[in-house]
Write a protein that holds these residues in place. Structure first.
Motif, PDB file in Angstrom:
ATOM      1  N   SER A 154       0.842  -1.197   0.000  1.00 12.30           N
ATOM      2  CA  SER A 154       0.000   0.000   0.000  1.00 12.30           C
ATOM      3  C   SER A 154       0.872   1.240   0.000  1.00 12.30           C
ATOM      4  O   SER A 154       2.065   1.171   0.260  1.00 12.30           O
ATOM      5  CB  SER A 154      -0.880   0.028   1.246  1.00 12.30           C
ATOM      6  N   PRO A 204       1.910   4.692   1.883  1.00 14.46           N
ATOM      7  CA  PRO A 204       1.856   5.054   3.301  1.00 14.46           C
ATOM      8  C   PRO A 204       0.540   5.759   3.642  1.00 14.46           C
ATOM      9  O   PRO A 204       0.063   6.569   2.854  1.00 14.46           O
ATOM     10  CB  PRO A 204       3.041   6.010   3.465  1.00 14.46           C
ATOM     11  N   ASP A 205      -0.024   5.408   4.775  1.00 10.52           N
ATOM     12  CA  ASP A 205      -1.247   6.038   5.307  1.00 10.52           C
ATOM     13  C   ASP A 205      -2.549   5.457   4.779  1.00 10.52           C
ATOM     14  O   ASP A 205      -3.619   5.889   5.192  1.00 10.52           O
ATOM     15  CB  ASP A 205      -1.279   7.556   5.040  1.00 10.52           C
ATOM     16  N   ALA A 206      -2.465   4.492   3.893  1.00 12.22           N
ATOM     17  CA  ALA A 206      -3.704   3.915   3.356  1.00 12.22           C
ATOM     18  C   ALA A 206      -4.398   3.056   4.414  1.00 12.22           C
ATOM     19  O   ALA A 206      -5.601   2.821   4.334  1.00 12.22           O
ATOM     20  CB  ALA A 206      -3.419   3.095   2.109  1.00 12.22           C
ATOM     21  N   GLY A 207      -3.612   2.572   5.406  1.00 14.25           N
ATOM     22  CA  GLY A 207      -4.243   1.796   6.485  1.00 14.25           C
ATOM     23  C   GLY A 207      -3.655   0.413   6.679  1.00 14.25           C
ATOM     24  O   GLY A 207      -4.271  -0.447   7.298  1.00 14.25           O
ATOM     25  N   LYS A 208      -2.430   0.208   6.202  1.00 13.24           N
ATOM     26  CA  LYS A 208      -1.803  -1.117   6.325  1.00 13.24           C
ATOM     27  C   LYS A 208      -1.674  -1.568   7.781  1.00 13.24           C
ATOM     28  O   LYS A 208      -2.042  -2.691   8.127  1.00 13.24           O
ATOM     29  CB  LYS A 208      -0.411  -1.093   5.655  1.00 13.24           C
ATOM     30  N   THR A 209      -1.176  -0.677   8.632  1.00 10.21           N
ATOM     31  CA  THR A 209      -0.965  -1.043  10.041  1.00 10.21           C
ATOM     32  C   THR A 209      -2.294  -1.360  10.714  1.00 10.21           C
ATOM     33  O   THR A 209      -2.416  -2.345  11.452  1.00 10.21           O
ATOM     34  CB  THR A 209      -0.279   0.113  10.798  1.00 10.21           C
ATOM     35  N   THR A 210      -3.295  -0.524  10.446  1.00 12.00           N
ATOM     36  CA  THR A 210      -4.615  -0.730  11.052  1.00 12.00           C
ATOM     37  C   THR A 210      -5.211  -2.052  10.602  1.00 12.00           C
ATOM     38  O   THR A 210      -5.726  -2.820  11.410  1.00 12.00           O
ATOM     39  CB  THR A 210      -5.553   0.439  10.670  1.00 12.00           C
ATOM     40  N   LYS A 251       0.347  -1.198  17.358  1.00 15.24           N
ATOM     41  CA  LYS A 251       0.950   0.108  17.632  1.00 15.24           C
ATOM     42  C   LYS A 251       1.682   0.085  18.958  1.00 15.24           C
ATOM     43  O   LYS A 251       2.736   0.656  19.096  1.00 15.24           O
ATOM     44  CB  LYS A 251      -0.110   1.186  17.595  1.00 15.24           C
ATOM     45  N   ASN A 271     -10.164   0.960   1.481  1.00 16.08           N
ATOM     46  CA  ASN A 271     -10.299   1.300   2.904  1.00 16.08           C
ATOM     47  C   ASN A 271     -10.861   2.705   3.136  1.00 16.08           C
ATOM     48  O   ASN A 271     -10.861   3.524   2.242  1.00 16.08           O
ATOM     49  CB  ASN A 271      -8.903   1.166   3.547  1.00 16.08           C
ATOM     50  N   LYS A 272     -11.275   2.925   4.345  1.00 12.87           N
ATOM     51  CA  LYS A 272     -11.772   4.225   4.837  1.00 12.87           C
ATOM     52  C   LYS A 272     -13.131   4.587   4.246  1.00 12.87           C
ATOM     53  O   LYS A 272     -13.399   5.747   3.931  1.00 12.87           O
ATOM     54  CB  LYS A 272     -10.748   5.345   4.573  1.00 12.87           C
ATOM     55  N   ASP A 324     -15.717   4.864   5.727  1.00 20.51           N
ATOM     56  CA  ASP A 324     -16.452   5.753   6.629  1.00 20.51           C
ATOM     57  C   ASP A 324     -16.193   7.214   6.296  1.00 20.51           C
ATOM     58  O   ASP A 324     -16.725   8.115   6.933  1.00 20.51           O
ATOM     59  CB  ASP A 324     -16.051   5.466   8.087  1.00 20.51           C
ATOM     60  N   ARG A 325     -15.323   7.438   5.292  1.00 23.17           N
ATOM     61  CA  ARG A 325     -15.093   8.810   4.839  1.00 23.17           C
ATOM     62  C   ARG A 325     -15.587   8.969   3.415  1.00 23.17           C
ATOM     63  O   ARG A 325     -15.698   7.984   2.692  1.00 23.17           O
ATOM     64  CB  ARG A 325     -13.589   9.103   4.825  1.00 23.17           C
ATOM     65  N   SER A 361     -13.799  -0.544   6.193  1.00 22.36           N
ATOM     66  CA  SER A 361     -13.142   0.463   7.016  1.00 22.36           C
ATOM     67  C   SER A 361     -12.322  -0.264   8.079  1.00 22.36           C
ATOM     68  O   SER A 361     -12.878  -0.841   9.011  1.00 22.36           O
ATOM     69  CB  SER A 361     -14.189   1.365   7.672  1.00 22.36           C
ATOM     70  N   ALA A 362     -11.022  -0.249   7.881  1.00 24.00           N
ATOM     71  CA  ALA A 362     -10.155  -1.022   8.773  1.00 24.00           C
ATOM     72  C   ALA A 362     -10.277  -0.544  10.208  1.00 24.00           C
ATOM     73  O   ALA A 362     -10.377  -1.347  11.134  1.00 24.00           O
ATOM     74  CB  ALA A 362      -8.705  -0.947   8.299  1.00 24.00           C
ATOM     75  N   VAL A 363     -10.302   0.757  10.393  1.00 23.85           N
ATOM     76  CA  VAL A 363     -10.274   1.283  11.754  1.00 23.85           C
ATOM     77  C   VAL A 363     -11.557   0.885  12.504  1.00 23.85           C
ATOM     78  O   VAL A 363     -11.547   0.677  13.705  1.00 23.85           O
ATOM     79  CB  VAL A 363     -10.023   2.815  11.765  1.00 23.85           C
TER      80      VAL A 363
HETATM   81  P1  G4P Z   1      -0.252   2.769   7.062  1.00 24.59           P
HETATM   82  O1  G4P Z   1       0.209   1.673   7.963  1.00 24.59           O
HETATM   83  O2  G4P Z   1      -0.730   2.286   5.729  1.00 24.59           O
HETATM   84  O3  G4P Z   1       0.685   3.911   6.926  1.00 24.59           O
HETATM   85  O4  G4P Z   1      -1.597   3.383   7.690  1.00 24.59           O
HETATM   86  P2  G4P Z   1      -2.173   3.325   9.162  1.00 24.59           P
HETATM   87  O5  G4P Z   1      -2.824   2.036   9.418  1.00 24.59           O
HETATM   88  O6  G4P Z   1      -1.161   3.829  10.135  1.00 24.59           O
HETATM   89  O7  G4P Z   1      -3.346   4.381   8.997  1.00 24.59           O
HETATM   90  C1  G4P Z   1      -3.105   5.732   8.630  1.00 24.59           C
HETATM   91  C2  G4P Z   1      -4.180   6.609   9.234  1.00 24.59           C
HETATM   92  O8  G4P Z   1      -5.458   6.250   8.676  1.00 24.59           O
HETATM   93  C3  G4P Z   1      -4.322   6.434  10.732  1.00 24.59           C
HETATM   94  O9  G4P Z   1      -4.699   7.676  11.253  1.00 24.59           O
HETATM   95  C4  G4P Z   1      -5.483   5.469  10.867  1.00 24.59           C
HETATM   96  O10 G4P Z   1      -6.141   5.555  12.089  1.00 24.59           O
HETATM   97  C5  G4P Z   1      -6.365   5.930   9.713  1.00 24.59           C
HETATM   98  N1  G4P Z   1      -7.284   4.888   9.246  1.00 24.59           N
HETATM   99  C6  G4P Z   1      -7.034   3.577   9.006  1.00 24.59           C
HETATM  100  N2  G4P Z   1      -8.145   2.944   8.585  1.00 24.59           N
HETATM  101  C7  G4P Z   1      -9.126   3.876   8.572  1.00 24.59           C
HETATM  102  C8  G4P Z   1     -10.519   3.831   8.252  1.00 24.59           C
HETATM  103  O11 G4P Z   1     -11.076   2.812   7.890  1.00 24.59           O
HETATM  104  N3  G4P Z   1     -11.185   5.010   8.350  1.00 24.59           N
HETATM  105  C9  G4P Z   1     -10.604   6.172   8.755  1.00 24.59           C
HETATM  106  N4  G4P Z   1     -11.363   7.259   8.821  1.00 24.59           N
HETATM  107  N5  G4P Z   1      -9.305   6.234   9.079  1.00 24.59           N
HETATM  108  C10 G4P Z   1      -8.570   5.098   8.989  1.00 24.59           C
HETATM  109  P3  G4P Z   1      -3.684   8.631  12.030  1.00 24.59           P
HETATM  110  O12 G4P Z   1      -4.461   9.816  12.421  1.00 24.59           O
HETATM  111  O13 G4P Z   1      -2.462   8.806  11.209  1.00 24.59           O
HETATM  112  O14 G4P Z   1      -3.269   7.744  13.245  1.00 24.59           O
HETATM  113  P4  G4P Z   1      -4.078   7.470  14.577  1.00 24.59           P
HETATM  114  O15 G4P Z   1      -3.767   8.617  15.423  1.00 24.59           O
HETATM  115  O16 G4P Z   1      -5.532   7.367  14.198  1.00 24.59           O
HETATM  116  O17 G4P Z   1      -3.537   6.179  15.069  1.00 24.59           O
END
Ligand code: G4P
Length: 528
Positions: free
Chosen positions: A18, A20-26, A45, A140-141, A143-144, A256-258
């Motif tokens: 992915s 960066p920031d797409a949500g891989k870690t989540t 984390k 992903n995401k 919810d946005r 939505s991973a988160v």
């Molecule tokens: P990465 O490993 O690909 O770089 O991504 P990571 O999972 O760190 O996610 C990047 C940011 O996107 C994080 O926010 C994370 O919470 C957010 N995110 C992941 N999945 C979703 C989703 O399904 N919906 C929304 N709205 N956001 C999502 P951050 O602000 O950088 O970190 P944090 O403070 O939330 O941990």
């Protein structure tokens, strides 16, 4: 069926690719949650943070918002054993990532619904394509607010050149997100804020025709959904397992991973359809995973994982047979027997001593510099797995010591850090310089930082007149010697003692090639 066949068939070894920031870690965290590998979301984390505390150089990683190291996480799910190999996140670490991708059987691509296909995803996809790696996609995401699903599918198809077969399709998005429809089972999974979204606590309707669904999401939304589904299905392809396995088609999921929404649908489909270990090419013959004898190759080396012990861990992907604790294996490059004592497995919770491991698994072997990336291990057969290249670096710097008495430590540090494969280390034949090559600028900072932190050497890197490198190969010993004499000014030895031509300019390289018929100038060096 033999134990090896049964265990190999159960394995699913993959990596997430992915931007960066797409949500891989989540997403990783949620997958581990389903695997029971962690109890609570947030542990990945947490683990990252704990490691920062124990290993200082990772402060750099944190500062830059990048992940320099990668790890292996194993978890059971529905009778399968899933091995998730983490790929380094930063664009500078392409080569490292490349090698992780040689060790997996499939990949999962994560795309941000608002951003669509991003630059890093394109690069990683190119790498997967080299080996026709099967790829699943998670958008992903949800919810946005993001791009319309139909546009995203179109973008994946046109930019990445792979057919899309949506398996789930969203109902609304952002504030209006209502759920997803599973296009194969017909089930509708509702999105309700605050839920955990395991199968047990989700609200699931059997089909779009369920009257209770209309009552729940409203007639307008249902009509909108029907129209959209028609569009999506008209513009995409039905799932074709053969096309997926050949790397020509990607099944697509939305979620939505988160919020953990849509993740279990993905994981269920993944363990059913993603390929188990497949046969692998070697310099000799193809090795099938169910062969009884152990074989594997090293795709990654990490120095100083534990700062208390100056060990290096070689990550070996098992390609066939069974590994048992304490067994001896044949190190094909050196021709020596090596006892694989105290090998590590990588359960997501911790590093553990491995009792046994099977095709698709990764074990960590402690060593003191005798193992290199690309090395193969067998139970005696002389062969080497192919396709794990070293790329010619594109950036070069000369190491400069602030304290000349530390030359020995510097040499040692550079040699060990280059074993990890992110940088390459050259010793010119005609000078005492130490030249470092890399594919990205950031790597020089990382090396300088680690030299100081792990080896106590204060070094900096300065410009050096090198534009590109080529490995030299010449079967004719006499010709090679002549070439060596004539070009000594431009020749170096790499960390493995191979001859490399360091060209100050592209024109110089071209001239050298024209003047040396019978000598090959190679842009990659195959390991082993
Ligand atoms: P990465 O490993 O690909 O770089 O991504 P990571 O999972 O760190 O996610 C990047 C940011 O996107 C994080 O926010 C994370 O919470 C957010 N995110 C992941 N999945 C979703 C989703 O399904 N919906 C929304 N709205 N956001 C999502 P951050 O602000 O950088 O970190 P944090 O403070 O939330 O941990």
């Amino acid at each position: 069926m033999s134990d090896v066949s049964i265990e190999a068939q159960r394995r699913r070894t993959f990596a997430i690719i992915s931007h960066p920031d797409a949500g891989k870690t989540t997403l990783t965290e949620k997958l581990l949650l389903f695997g029971g590998a962690i109890q609570m979301a947030g542990s990945v984390k947490g683990r990252k943070a704990a490691r920062h505390a124990t290993s200082d150089w990772m402060a750099l990683e944190k500062e830059r918002g990048i992940s320099v190291t990668s790890s292996v996480m194993q978890f059971p799910y529905e009778g399968r054993i899933v091995n998730l190999l983490d790929t380094p996140g930063h664009a500078d670490f392409g080569e490292d990532t490349y090698r992780v991708l040689t060790a997996v059987d499939s990949a999962l691509m994560v795309i941000d619904v608002a951003k669509g296909v991003e630059e890093r995803t394109i690069k990683l996809m190119e790498v997967c394509r080299l080996r026709d790696t099967p790829i699943m996609t998670f958008i992903n995401k949800l919810d946005r607010e993001g791009k319309p699903p139909i546009d995203l599918l179109d973008e994946v198809e046109s930019v990445l050149g792979i057919q899309c077969a949506p398996i789930t399709s969203p109902i609304g998005m952002g504030q209006r997100l209502k759920g997803v429809v599973h296009l194969i089972t017909g089930e509708v999974h509702l999105y309700e804020q605050g839920r955990n979204f395991t199968r047990q606590d989700s609200t699931i309707f059997a089909s779009l025709e369920d009257p209770a669904l209309e009552a729940r999401i409203g007639t307008d939304m249902l009509q909108e959904l029907r129209d959209e589904l028609e569009l999506v299905q008209g513009a995409s392809h039905p799932f074709d397992p053969a096309a997926y396995l050949a790397g020509r088609q990607t099944p697509v999921f939305f979620g939505s991973a988160v919020n953990n929404f849509g993740v279990q649908l993905l994981l269920d489909f993944f363990v059913d359809h993603a390929p188990p270990p497949r046969p692998r090419a070697t310099t000799g013959r193809e090795i099938a995973p169910y062969e009884p004898q152990l074989s594997g190759f090293v795709f990654k080396i990490q120095a100083n994982m534990d700062p208390q012990h100056r060990d290096r861990v070689a990550f070996m992907r098992i390609c066939s047979g069974k590994f048992s604790a304490g067994m001896k294996a044949f190190h094909a490059r050196t021709g020596k027997e090596v006892k694989l004592a105290n090998a590590l497995t990588f359960m997501a919770s911790d590093r553990e001593i491995a009792e046994s491991a099977w095709p698709g698994d990764v074990i960590g072997i402690h060593n003191h510099g005798t193992i290199s990336i690309g090395d193969s291990f067998t139970e005696g057969e002389m062969l080497a797995f192919t396709g794990i290249p070293n790329f010619a670096p594109e950036l070069f710097r000369r190491a400069r010591l602030r304290d000349p008495l530390k030359l020995k430590q510097l040499q040692k540090g550079l040699a060990q850090l280059s074993e990890e494969g992110a940088t390459q280390f050259f010793r010119p034949l005609m000078s005492n310089d130490l030249v470092l090559g890399a594919v990205g600028m950031l790597q020089f900072d990382v090396v300088a930082y680690r030299l100081k932190d792990e080896y106590g050497v204060d070094a900096s890197f300065e410009q050096v007149n090198v534009a590109t490198a080529r490995w030299i190969r010449c079967p004719d010993a006499k010709k090679l010697e002549e070439f060596r004499d004539k070009n000594a000014m431009n020749l170096s030895l790499d960390a493995a003692g191979q001859l490399v031509y360091l060209a100050p300019t592209r024109v110089n390289l071209q001239l050298a090639q024209e003047r040396s018929p019978g000598v090959e100038f190679l842009a990659t060096r195959e390991h082993a």
